[in-house]
Write an enzyme that holds these catalytic residues in place. Structure first.
Site, PDB file in Angstrom:
ATOM      1  N   ARG A 107      44.403  33.281  43.868  1.00  0.00           N
ATOM      2  CA  ARG A 107      44.522  34.176  42.718  1.00  0.00           C
ATOM      3  C   ARG A 107      45.797  33.913  41.941  1.00  0.00           C
ATOM      4  NH1 ARG A 107      41.429  36.840  39.511  1.00  0.00           N
ATOM      5  NH2 ARG A 107      40.098  36.800  41.365  1.00  0.00           N
ATOM      6  N   HIS A 353      40.960  39.832  46.840  1.00  0.00           N
ATOM      7  CA  HIS A 353      41.255  39.442  45.462  1.00  0.00           C
ATOM      8  C   HIS A 353      42.363  38.404  45.421  1.00  0.00           C
ATOM      9  CE1 HIS A 353      42.389  40.150  41.125  1.00  0.00           C
ATOM     10  NE2 HIS A 353      41.077  40.101  41.057  1.00  0.00           N
ATOM     11  N   CYS A 354      43.339  38.540  46.301  1.00  0.00           N
ATOM     12  CA  CYS A 354      44.455  37.590  46.343  1.00  0.00           C
ATOM     13  C   CYS A 354      43.992  36.170  46.666  1.00  0.00           C
ATOM     14  CB  CYS A 354      45.472  38.023  47.388  1.00  0.00           C
ATOM     15  SG  CYS A 354      46.174  39.656  47.131  1.00  0.00           S
ATOM     16  N   LEU A 355      42.876  36.049  47.370  1.00  0.00           N
ATOM     17  CA  LEU A 355      42.418  34.742  47.856  1.00  0.00           C
ATOM     18  C   LEU A 355      41.443  34.057  46.923  1.00  0.00           C
ATOM     19  CD1 LEU A 355      41.778  35.783  51.555  1.00  0.00           C
ATOM     20  CD2 LEU A 355      43.703  34.433  50.707  1.00  0.00           C
TER      21      LEU A 355
END
Length: 370
Positions: A107, A353-355
């Site tokens: 992300r 979401h970060c990934l």
């Protein structure tokens, strides 16, 4: 599954960008980009289950859109294929690319795609410096440009005060119509993890407008405890439609997150969208405090990811899991809302979401959310 390298295409400058806009996450995707986990220091003592969590993410996404996975070597590719096969991820719809990374937070270092008025997709070329915190980011800082070459996308480098602008994808969220949600803690702090030193709010807003079509920037205050990015918005507040914002809210006044989330709530009550209307504000619960090795972790249901036909949501073996999944099901009625166990994953200071980083389909902007 097919493996690929990167092919070249020219890059442009930060000019003539007024017609470009970052699509909302719920608009149709050409695919999702992730980076296969290999950096054990992100999950000290807990790395072994992490590739299996990634495999579950791929298993849920691949039937609905292409999942592009970055791997550093032939050995890493073999490991990824083996785990994906054992986890039941469909072989069709998964592509592996030999692009090395230091870490796996796609992300933040992956490309932020935008569309122009004709529907053509390009990349807003921001600089990545590991959240102005960590030293190991040389390869990660090259990933966006390398993916752009794979996809054949032009890169338009974003300048701020005459320098490359530092920005991570997790620090912003958009409604695809001109409004952008972010935090002062991340983009404006002048002392801690400073991304763009000495640049005032107005210049940051102008750069976001040029690069992402964000003519209306909505500023929350701060993020949650345990977040090593210093205030990424995707742990506290997200757009869930062109006129809807979900905000995390802590009910326990004694919790360390209570004060910051209440300030964010108060600010959001005064928000106006790009057309002057008030957004609908929907509240997500917070899970009970999650602590590992004496450290508070940034567990949040707001770190969900919206893909074609599905929303994947981090869950934490918490009594609020069901409530959060129900709220998001109501907000995304055209999609399956699926929980993915993230108690181990969040030890790395981030979750779903970060990934992930979406690649939008070419076409007209402002597609419907469902």
């Amino acid at each position: 599954m097919t493996a690929s390298g990167d092919s070249a295409r020219g890059a442009g400058a930060d000019g003539g960008a007024a017609s470009r806009m970052m699509p909302a996450e719920w608009e149709p995707h050409a695919g999702t980009w992730i980076s296969w986990p290999h950096y054990r220091a992100d999950w000290p003592g807990k790395f072994e289950p992490i590739p299996w969590v990634f495999a579950e993410i791929v298993r849920r996404l691949a039937p609905r859109e292409t999942v592009n996975i970055l791997v550093a070597s032939a050995g890493e590719e073999r490991d990824a294929r083996r785990i994906l096969a054992r986890a039941g991820a469909p072989e069709q719809g998964v592509r592996l690319h030999r692009i090395p990374t230091e870490r796996c937070w796609a992300r933040d270092f992956g490309p932020i795609f935008v569309r122009d008025a004709a529907g053509s997709v390009s990349v807003a070329g921001f600089r990545f410096n590991a959240w102005a915190r960590y030293p190991n980011y040389r390869q990660d800082s090259q990933v966006a440009a390398r993916i752009a070459r794979v996809t054949g996308s032009r890169v338009d480098h974003v300048l701020l005060a005459g320098r490359p602008m530092v920005l991570e994808g997790g620090s912003i969220d958009v409604n695809g119509r001109g409004s952008l949600l972010t935090t002062e803690e991340c983009l404006l702090d002048a002392e801690v993890q400073v991304r763009n030193p000495g640049v005032p709010r107005a210049e940051v807003e102008a750069a976001l407008g040029r690069a992402l079509g964000a003519r209306n920037v909505l500023w929350l205050s701060a993020g949650i405890a345990g977040d090593d990015t210093h205030g990424h918005v995707d742990d506290i507040g997200r757009f869930a439609g062109p006129t809807t914002i979900v905000l995390c809210r802590e009910q326990d006044p004694s919790d360390v997150n209570y004060r910051a989330l209440e300030e964010n709530r108060e600010r959001a009550q005064g928000f106006r969208l790009e057309d002057g209307s008030r957004p609908e504000i929907v509240y997500l619960p917070m899970p009970a405090p999650l602590v590992h090795a004496g450290q508070r972790l940034p567990a949040s249901y707001a770190n969900y990811y919206v893909a074609n036909g599905v929303v994947i949501v981090p869950t934490f073996n918490d009594q609020s899991d069901r409530e959060a999944l129900g709220i998001l099901s109501d907000l995304f009625p055209g999609r399956a809302v699926i929980g993915i166990h993230a108690v181990d994953l969040v030890w790395g200071r981030g979750t779903l979401h970060c990934l992930t980083q979406q690649e939008p389909q070419p076409g007209s902007p402002a597609a419907p959310r469902s």
